[in-house]
Design a protein around this motif. Structure first.
Motif, PDB file in Angstrom:
ATOM      1  N   THR A  73      32.255  -9.675   8.458  1.00 47.32           N
ATOM      2  CA  THR A  73      33.804  -9.501   9.531  1.00 47.32           C
ATOM      3  C   THR A  73      32.591 -10.141  10.870  1.00 47.32           C
ATOM      4  OG1 THR A  73      33.126  -7.373   8.594  1.00 47.32           O
ATOM      5  CG2 THR A  73      34.752  -7.298  11.010  1.00 47.32           C
ATOM      6  N   VAL A  74      33.546 -10.709  11.281  1.00 51.71           N
ATOM      7  CA  VAL A  74      33.845 -11.081  13.206  1.00 51.71           C
ATOM      8  C   VAL A  74      33.980 -10.081  13.905  1.00 51.71           C
ATOM      9  CG1 VAL A  74      35.170 -12.586  14.981  1.00 51.71           C
ATOM     10  CG2 VAL A  74      34.694 -13.486  12.754  1.00 51.71           C
ATOM     11  N   ILE A  75      32.907  -9.593  14.973  1.00 49.96           N
ATOM     12  CA  ILE A  75      32.949  -8.456  15.095  1.00 49.96           C
ATOM     13  C   ILE A  75      32.712  -8.879  17.016  1.00 49.96           C
ATOM     14  CG2 ILE A  75      31.486  -7.000  13.196  1.00 49.96           C
ATOM     15  CD1 ILE A  75      29.152  -6.777  14.931  1.00 49.96           C
ATOM     16  N   GLY A  76      32.994  -9.991  17.288  1.00 52.41           N
ATOM     17  CA  GLY A  76      32.627 -10.492  18.961  1.00 52.41           C
ATOM     18  C   GLY A  76      32.115 -12.102  18.627  1.00 52.41           C
ATOM     19  N   GLU A  77      32.008 -12.023  19.626  1.00 55.53           N
ATOM     20  CA  GLU A  77      31.608 -13.732  20.587  1.00 55.53           C
ATOM     21  C   GLU A  77      30.733 -13.863  21.312  1.00 55.53           C
ATOM     22  OE1 GLU A  77      35.426 -15.395  21.523  1.00 55.53           O
ATOM     23  OE2 GLU A  77      35.594 -14.739  23.812  1.00 55.53           O
ATOM     24  N   VAL A  78      30.508 -15.005  22.154  1.00 50.34           N
ATOM     25  CA  VAL A  78      29.386 -15.528  22.724  1.00 50.34           C
ATOM     26  C   VAL A  78      30.012 -15.769  23.863  1.00 50.34           C
ATOM     27  CG1 VAL A  78      27.504 -17.469  23.533  1.00 50.34           C
ATOM     28  CG2 VAL A  78      27.745 -16.843  21.019  1.00 50.34           C
ATOM     29  N   THR A  79      29.758 -15.321  25.272  1.00 52.58           N
ATOM     30  CA  THR A  79      30.200 -15.509  26.295  1.00 52.58           C
ATOM     31  C   THR A  79      29.759 -16.376  27.372  1.00 52.58           C
ATOM     32  OG1 THR A  79      29.312 -13.431  27.043  1.00 52.58           O
ATOM     33  CG2 THR A  79      30.978 -13.022  25.951  1.00 52.58           C
ATOM     34  N   ASP A  80      30.213 -16.169  28.655  1.00 50.00           N
ATOM     35  CA  ASP A  80      29.475 -16.902  29.832  1.00 50.00           C
ATOM     36  C   ASP A  80      28.864 -15.914  30.967  1.00 50.00           C
ATOM     37  OD1 ASP A  80      31.545 -16.742  30.736  1.00 50.00           O
ATOM     38  OD2 ASP A  80      31.349 -18.741  30.885  1.00 50.00           O
ATOM     39  N   THR A  81      28.765 -14.333  30.656  1.00 46.66           N
ATOM     40  CA  THR A  81      28.699 -13.537  31.641  1.00 46.66           C
ATOM     41  C   THR A  81      27.843 -13.353  31.631  1.00 46.66           C
ATOM     42  OG1 THR A  81      28.874 -11.457  30.381  1.00 46.66           O
ATOM     43  CG2 THR A  81      31.084 -12.320  30.881  1.00 46.66           C
ATOM     44  N   GLY A  82      26.673 -13.485  31.429  1.00 46.72           N
ATOM     45  CA  GLY A  82      25.227 -12.973  31.371  1.00 46.72           C
ATOM     46  C   GLY A  82      24.718 -11.692  31.020  1.00 46.72           C
ATOM     47  N   ARG A  83      25.980 -11.020  29.960  1.00 44.91           N
ATOM     48  CA  ARG A  83      25.633  -9.601  29.997  1.00 44.91           C
ATOM     49  C   ARG A  83      26.243  -8.805  28.737  1.00 44.91           C
ATOM     50  NH1 ARG A  83      24.025  -6.169  34.108  1.00 44.91           N
ATOM     51  NH2 ARG A  83      25.090  -4.338  33.236  1.00 44.91           N
ATOM     52  N   LEU A  84      25.515  -8.269  27.524  1.00 49.45           N
ATOM     53  CA  LEU A  84      26.115  -7.643  26.225  1.00 49.45           C
ATOM     54  C   LEU A  84      26.954  -6.710  26.165  1.00 49.45           C
ATOM     55  CD1 LEU A  84      25.386  -7.294  23.367  1.00 49.45           C
ATOM     56  CD2 LEU A  84      23.400  -6.035  23.978  1.00 49.45           C
ATOM     57  N   GLU A  85      28.257  -6.764  25.865  1.00 52.85           N
ATOM     58  CA  GLU A  85      28.690  -6.290  26.563  1.00 52.85           C
ATOM     59  C   GLU A  85      29.219  -5.321  24.818  1.00 52.85           C
ATOM     60  OE1 GLU A  85      31.720  -7.894  30.369  1.00 52.85           O
ATOM     61  OE2 GLU A  85      31.410  -9.075  28.746  1.00 52.85           O
ATOM     62  N   ILE A  86      29.421  -4.201  24.369  1.00 50.41           N
ATOM     63  CA  ILE A  86      29.779  -3.611  23.049  1.00 50.41           C
ATOM     64  C   ILE A  86      31.376  -2.873  23.761  1.00 50.41           C
ATOM     65  CG2 ILE A  86      28.829  -1.930  21.293  1.00 50.41           C
ATOM     66  CD1 ILE A  86      26.524  -3.874  21.921  1.00 50.41           C
ATOM     67  N   ASP A  87      32.178  -2.744  23.329  1.00 50.47           N
ATOM     68  CA  ASP A  87      33.780  -1.629  23.362  1.00 50.47           C
ATOM     69  C   ASP A  87      33.787  -0.865  22.284  1.00 50.47           C
ATOM     70  OD1 ASP A  87      33.988  -2.968  25.865  1.00 50.47           O
ATOM     71  OD2 ASP A  87      35.626  -4.413  24.966  1.00 50.47           O
ATOM     72  N   TRP A  88      34.173   0.059  21.757  1.00 51.87           N
ATOM     73  CA  TRP A  88      34.660   0.569  20.950  1.00 51.87           C
ATOM     74  C   TRP A  88      35.885   1.046  21.546  1.00 51.87           C
ATOM     75  CZ3 TRP A  88      33.440   2.491  16.611  1.00 51.87           C
ATOM     76  CH2 TRP A  88      33.261   3.992  16.123  1.00 51.87           C
ATOM     77  N   HIS A  89      36.791   0.769  20.276  1.00 48.85           N
ATOM     78  CA  HIS A  89      38.003   1.706  20.278  1.00 48.85           C
ATOM     79  C   HIS A  89      38.812   1.293  21.760  1.00 48.85           C
ATOM     80  CE1 HIS A  89      38.531   2.781  16.592  1.00 48.85           C
ATOM     81  NE2 HIS A  89      37.042   3.643  16.719  1.00 48.85           N
ATOM     82  N   GLY A  90      38.643  -0.252  22.806  1.00 47.45           N
ATOM     83  CA  GLY A  90      39.069  -0.617  23.318  1.00 47.45           C
ATOM     84  C   GLY A  90      38.380   0.057  24.660  1.00 47.45           C
ATOM     85  N   GLU A  91      37.211   0.564  24.942  1.00 41.26           N
ATOM     86  CA  GLU A  91      36.633   1.330  26.489  1.00 41.26           C
ATOM     87  C   GLU A  91      35.360   0.645  25.440  1.00 41.26           C
ATOM     88  OE1 GLU A  91      37.126   3.552  27.503  1.00 41.26           O
ATOM     89  OE2 GLU A  91      39.452   4.129  26.942  1.00 41.26           O
ATOM     90  N   ARG A  92      34.708   0.450  27.734  1.00 43.19           N
ATOM     91  CA  ARG A  92      33.264  -0.316  27.339  1.00 43.19           C
ATOM     92  C   ARG A  92      32.162   0.607  27.226  1.00 43.19           C
ATOM     93  NH1 ARG A  92      33.009  -5.114  29.565  1.00 43.19           N
ATOM     94  NH2 ARG A  92      34.440  -5.549  28.587  1.00 43.19           N
TER      95      ARG A  92
END
Length: 760
Positions: A361-380
């Protein structure tokens, strides 16, 4: 996927955490200290969400962060990263070390611990220990080819040993056998201090071509993060990351996280699927999910890559739809991997996973924010710097001091104990030792393991070291041995750690392989005890100094602390694995007598060294004095003689001398084919008892034909290795001239009877 029972409005999101900064949080229950919780708040500029708190708690645990030991482990970085035959391709900080062995091949190997889970649930604790170490090997791009299991238990006659030992052995064998991986070596050691805290260390070896090496990082803006393998469940929430980071209480299991449940058939599919993904070139970065689960995989991949990752946690396939986000992040469910894949390779990745019936399952992607950001049902629910979770945890310089009792312990030398004198007493001592739990036949254990599956096992237990063939055409092979005498380490942890390394090094060389590098599994008591921390610091210093002198690097390893029950710490147990390479496995040297009429020679010097010995332990229940002296130059010279002798075909057998000394080596060498020997030990030492039972290091028993004796003796002289002629092989008795004779079959009968009699 079914909705969790917790609605989004009840979530502790980043926005909520900002709005109610004073909410009470269970940081202490999760194993965090007050200053650690305060530091998390400082890093984030607010209180953590419950999901962030879960991540920090497992990643900052002792098991995952090494916060009490980093200051000592860093000295391994001072060791040159070259081996006797090539360079180290990946080392400390990666999932496992990778060593060049020539001909375009590399080998990855590592040893880890699964101690506390195996006490709570012996079968699954040991099984998932094997599964975890195999995935570490797989994550480097290698095909796993063999496993090993250094084990430690309480006394053989204790009821709790009878509870944990069969389950642990069944778990190791059950998982490894289902994977189709041979178990080629290890140990089973019994001591009172391991009662209530057995040690289950698991090792694995993998083979790869240089160009197949993969590292754990998430790079490439927009690359997809794919979770594949088993679904995430409630088993192992907190798991080893919390369980291994605190001391057991006297009362036994109390508030402890659930132990992971393994599925070796799923892991077998995962292995083959992953190797095909590598071969197809569709993986940019990869990480196995072991201790700390998704918390570890996401934060470590992001931190080691471009520094940013976004994950939709509700896309994670679940076995239990009621899991809250923090539970999903903490779960250590087994048989899972995480890959970073370019968008154009996602379809190919998924197609290969479908072929192997592996859910992906694709669950995310690499970003350039320098942050690990995880959402659950649209909420951070998570927004953190990934490095703060993965690599920037607390570092403790815990106080350490030589224990007050150390001087008295070292002054109580075993050399002063009453010892046998007559021939009958010497014979009885041999029979007593050969049937003792630590020296007896371990076939009750090893017969539960498949040692020859895959067809590339060249040698396995009870040989001195395990050996596997890497290349069918050239015969290139590798050898691995693990060892540690915890009694030596208790008497002097600096020397004890070096003796553990020396014995593994010697075991590899006796088979004809050139020692290349080490991995370690450092098992100790509570770091909050200044004496335990002194033992740990001394052991690390000893290993570093030994590696510098021997010219071999440390590729990585594992630290396991809090191995104690109440105030009783285990013997300090720095298990050392040594990897060696042999150019042609057909030239290997076996450890048993092969024919009658051959000369029996002892290599090395024998001194009156009985403290910490198996004789003192078994016959007198004694531990005191100083361990055998270490002479690393002598070990290196001895290894050079043995590897050259193997290449030139000068010796017909070679068996190292360790626990039990010369007497045990002579007995064990005769067991395979029932071949006896007649020996005169008067040239070994003035005292026949010392000659037979001293545990001086840097010694090996070899046999040579008359035709090769002169050349071999000259080779030893070139390297400054002492050779003492003992006698000849032949007959069906072990005869020690002027002392005793005993049928080999009688000794073997005593050796073979102990574990079946105790365990059924």
């Amino acid at each position: 996927m079914a909705e969790t029972s917790r609605t989004p409005s009840q979530l502790d999101t980043v926005a909520v955490a900002t709005q109610d900064p004073e909410r009470e949080q269970p940081w202490s229950d999760l194993g965090l200290k007050a200053d650690e919780y305060a530091r998390i708040r400082e890093i984030l500029g607010r209180r953590p969400t419950s999901s962030e708190l879960a991540m920090y708690s497992v990643m900052w645990s002792e098991h995952c962060s090494y916060k009490s030991t980093k200051v000592h482990l860093k000295q391994f970085g001072e060791i040159p990263q070259e081996t006797p035959v090539g360079k180290m391709l990946a080392g400390i900080g990666e999932n496992a070390g990778v060593i060049d062995i020539g001909q375009g091949y590399a080998v990855t190997f590592k040893v880890e611990s699964h101690n506390h889970p195996s006490f709570v649930e012996p079968y699954q604790g040991a099984a998932t220990g094997i599964g975890g170490i195999v995935r570490d090997i797989l994550a480097m791009g290698a095909r796993p080819v063999a496993v090993m299991d250094p084990l430690r238990f309480g006394p053989l006659d204790e009821p709790d040993t009878h509870r944990v030992l069969p389950g642990i052995v069944a778990g190791v064998g059950g998982y490894g056998n289902c994977l189709g991986l041979p178990n080629i070596g290890g140990e089973a050691v019994f001591d009172q201090t391991y009662l209530g805290n057995p040690l289950v260390n698991a090792g694995a070896i993998g083979v790869l071509r240089h160009e197949d090496l993969h590292l754990a990082n998430a790079t490439g803006l927009g690359n997809k993060v794919i979770l594949y393998g088993a679904r995430t469940g409630g088993d192992g929430i907190g798991g080893v990351s919390v369980l291994a980071s605190e001391t057991f209480d006297e009362g036994g299991p109390a508030k402890r996280p659930s132990v992971q449940v393994g599925d070796p058939f799923m892991e077998k599919l995962l292995i083959e699927c992953t190797l095909e993904l590598f071969a197809a070139g569709v993986v940019s970065g990869i990480q196995d999910l072991g201790g700390a689960g998704l918390s570890c995989a996401t934060s470590e991949l992001a931190s080691a890559g471009d520094g940013g990752m976004h994950v939709e946690l509700d896309l994670v396939p679940l076995r239990d739809s009621t899991l809250a986000p923090e539970e999903i992040l903490m779960s250590e469910s087994q048989e899972r991997m995480m890959a970073v894949v370019t968008p154009d390779n996602v379809d190919s990745f998924m197609e290969i996973c479908r072929k192997w019936d592996v859910e992906a399952t694709v669950i995310g992607e690499v970003t350039d924010t320098g942050r690990l950001e995880i959402d659950w049902h649209g909420e951070r629910v998570v927004d953190v710097p990934p490095g703060s979770v993965a690599h920037d945890g607390p570092v403790y310089e815990r106080p350490y001091a030589r224990p007050e009792w150390q001087d008295a312990l070292q002054a109580d030398a075993a050399e002063a104990l009453p010892r046998p004198a007559s021939g009958d007493e010497l014979k009885q001592t041999l029979l007593t030792l050969v049937g003792s739990p630590n020296l007896c036949d371990k076939s009750w254990i090893t017969d539960q393991y498949d040692r020859y599956v895959r067809g590339n096992t060249v040698s396995a237990q009870p040989e001195d070291s395990g050996m596997v063939r890497v290349d069918d055409e050239t015969g290139l092979g590798v050898s691995l041995s693990t060892d540690c005498n915890g009694r030596y380490a208790k008497l002097d942890p600096y020397t004890g750690a070096q003796l553990a390394l020396a014995e593994s090094y010697r075991n590899v060389a006796t088979g004809g392989a050139t020692p290349l590098a080490i991995s370690d599994c450092l098992n100790f008591g509570s770091p909050e005890d200044t004496g335990v921390m002194w033992q740990f610091a001394e052991a690390c210093r000893g290993l570093k100094d030994a590696c510098l002198e021997l010219g071999i690097p440390v590729t990585g390893g594992n630290v396991s602390l809090y191995n104690q029950t109440g105030e009783t710490a285990i013997l300090p147990t720095p298990v050392v694995a040594v990897l060696g390479v042999i150019q042609d496995v057909a030239q290997r040297t076996p450890s048993h007598f092969r024919a009658a009429g051959e000369q029996v020679l002892l290599l090395g010097e024998t001194r009156e060294e009985l403290s910490g010995s198996e004789w003192a332990h078994v016959v007198h229940g004694h531990l005191g004095g100083l361990p055998p002296k270490i002479d690393l130059a002598a070990e290196k010279a001895l290894a050079d003689v043995l590897t050259t002798a193997s290449t030139e075909g000068l010796v017909t057998s070679a068996h190292d001398l360790s626990d039990g000394g010369l007497a045990i080596a002579l007995a064990e060498a005769g067991f395979r084919h029932g071949i006896g020997a007649t020996v005169d030990v008067s040239g070994v030492a003035d005292d026949a008892f010392v000659a037979l039972f001293s545990e001086s290091a840097a010694r090996v028993l070899v046999t040579v034909t008359d035709e090769q004796a002169e050349r071999f003796t000259a080779l030893a002289a070139e390297h400054g290795v002492t050779v003492t002629a003992l006698g000849r092989t032949g007959g069906d008795e072990l005869v020690v001239e002027g002392a005793f004779s005993v049928p080999v079959a009688e000794v073997k009968g005593v050796w073979s009877a102990t574990l079946p009699a105790a365990l059924g």
